[in-house]
Design an enzyme around this catalytic site. Sequence first.
Site, PDB file in Angstrom:
ATOM      1  N   SER A  46       0.826  -1.207   0.000  1.00 22.36           N
ATOM      2  CA  SER A  46       0.000   0.000   0.000  1.00 22.36           C
ATOM      3  C   SER A  46       0.866   1.265   0.000  1.00 22.36           C
ATOM      4  O   SER A  46       1.650   1.464  -0.897  1.00 22.36           O
ATOM      5  CB  SER A  46      -0.962  -0.056   1.183  1.00 22.36           C
ATOM      6  N   ASP A 191      -0.598   1.484  -4.154  1.00 21.87           N
ATOM      7  CA  ASP A 191      -1.591   0.580  -4.760  1.00 21.87           C
ATOM      8  C   ASP A 191      -2.849   1.331  -5.207  1.00 21.87           C
ATOM      9  O   ASP A 191      -3.854   0.709  -5.552  1.00 21.87           O
ATOM     10  CB  ASP A 191      -1.935  -0.579  -3.817  1.00 21.87           C
TER      11      ASP A 191
HETATM   12 MG    MG Z   1      -3.092   1.918  -0.334  1.00 25.74          MG
END
Ligand code: MG
Length: 404
Positions: A46, A191
């Site tokens: 992430s 992401d």
């Molecule tokens: Mg993320």
Amino acid sequence: MLAEIVSSGLAATGCTVHLGGLAPTPCIQFTARNQRLDGGIMITASHNPPQFNGIKVLGNDGVEIPRQEEAEIEEIFFTAKAEHASWQRIGRKRALPEAHEEYKEAIKKHIDPETVGRKNYRVVVDPVNGVGGLITPRLLKELGCRVTTINAEIDGTFPSRTPEPRPESLHELSTIVKTEQADLGVAFDGDADRAIFVDEKGEVQWGDRTFAIIEEFLLERNQVEKIVTPVSSSQVVKDVADKHGAKTILTRVGSTAVSHTMKKSSAKLGGEENGGVFYGPHQPVRDGAMTTALVLNVMAKTGKKLSDLINALPRYHLEKDTIKCPINLKPMILEELISKVRDHNLSHDTIDGVKIWYPDNSSILIRPSGTEPLYRFYAEAKAKARASELVREYKRKLTAMIHP
Ligand code: MG
């Protein structure tokens, strides 16, 4: 490498694995539900620095599974008690070449592409060398935007900036928005589930303020009734909801808390201060490409610039600070603090740490860090001096409790 390992492990237990390949997390989340799969797995760290990686496990609705279910999977992993399929039942791997296209087209259905298209907006996209560059630039071009993409080459070492989009890491985007005289800049995390925007003046706007303009637009048109947001969000989110007579539901900090609360309360909109916007009619998870389309839709439908939309919101000053606190003392300190707040009859909420509201519309959230030996303070007020005063006051109180 991790994707190969995870998909082979699943095939060994008899699962058919549909490989999404490189894709934003929200694209995989959308695909899990859209293709009626039993679940999904995303390999990503992430917004975290490049040396980290992670495995996000999704349910059949694309939402990350609750912590309890994660613990059950960890238990199977650490005790090596997975059931392996016999050789006849080993699962197959299949490609999912249509995933990007289906996800991109689904986003368009939630906005007015004709109105956005007529504006020919100039947009700069910064996907931080992550998967965000695979779909959003194409989506925006199809929406009639003139798109410049920076840091587009996929590179998991994130050579351009830190993967977390924060005002201090978005100088390049901000400069290019100004030199290109663009209408909008958007920066994703690694992401591409979080999106932080830069207005046409090159100013980086924090997530809860861009969320508030989407919130206002949808509330005005009666498209949503309830707003879900973590207790760490700015008061501006509740102010906008109150203005339209809508209910604000506060959650713990973290995107899964927002998604699960939206599902439980059938709320259609959620938002976080870090750039996560959850638009339920598309999917109740944060989604950078959907958020970008929503912001452009608000700009196009209202005919206003992003800076004007943001400046029309109530303004608050935010002060953040931390104090060291040994991990073993954290629960006791929190208990003592909550009992003090109760004694003083202060308006408060204890869903995550303790948040206290004052009659002058100022507030402070005092929260133990989930991972570090720290307490965090987030104070907000109409005047900067008041926000600083709140942080000082509670820092003093906690210091006295930690070192009696
Ligand atoms: Mg993320």
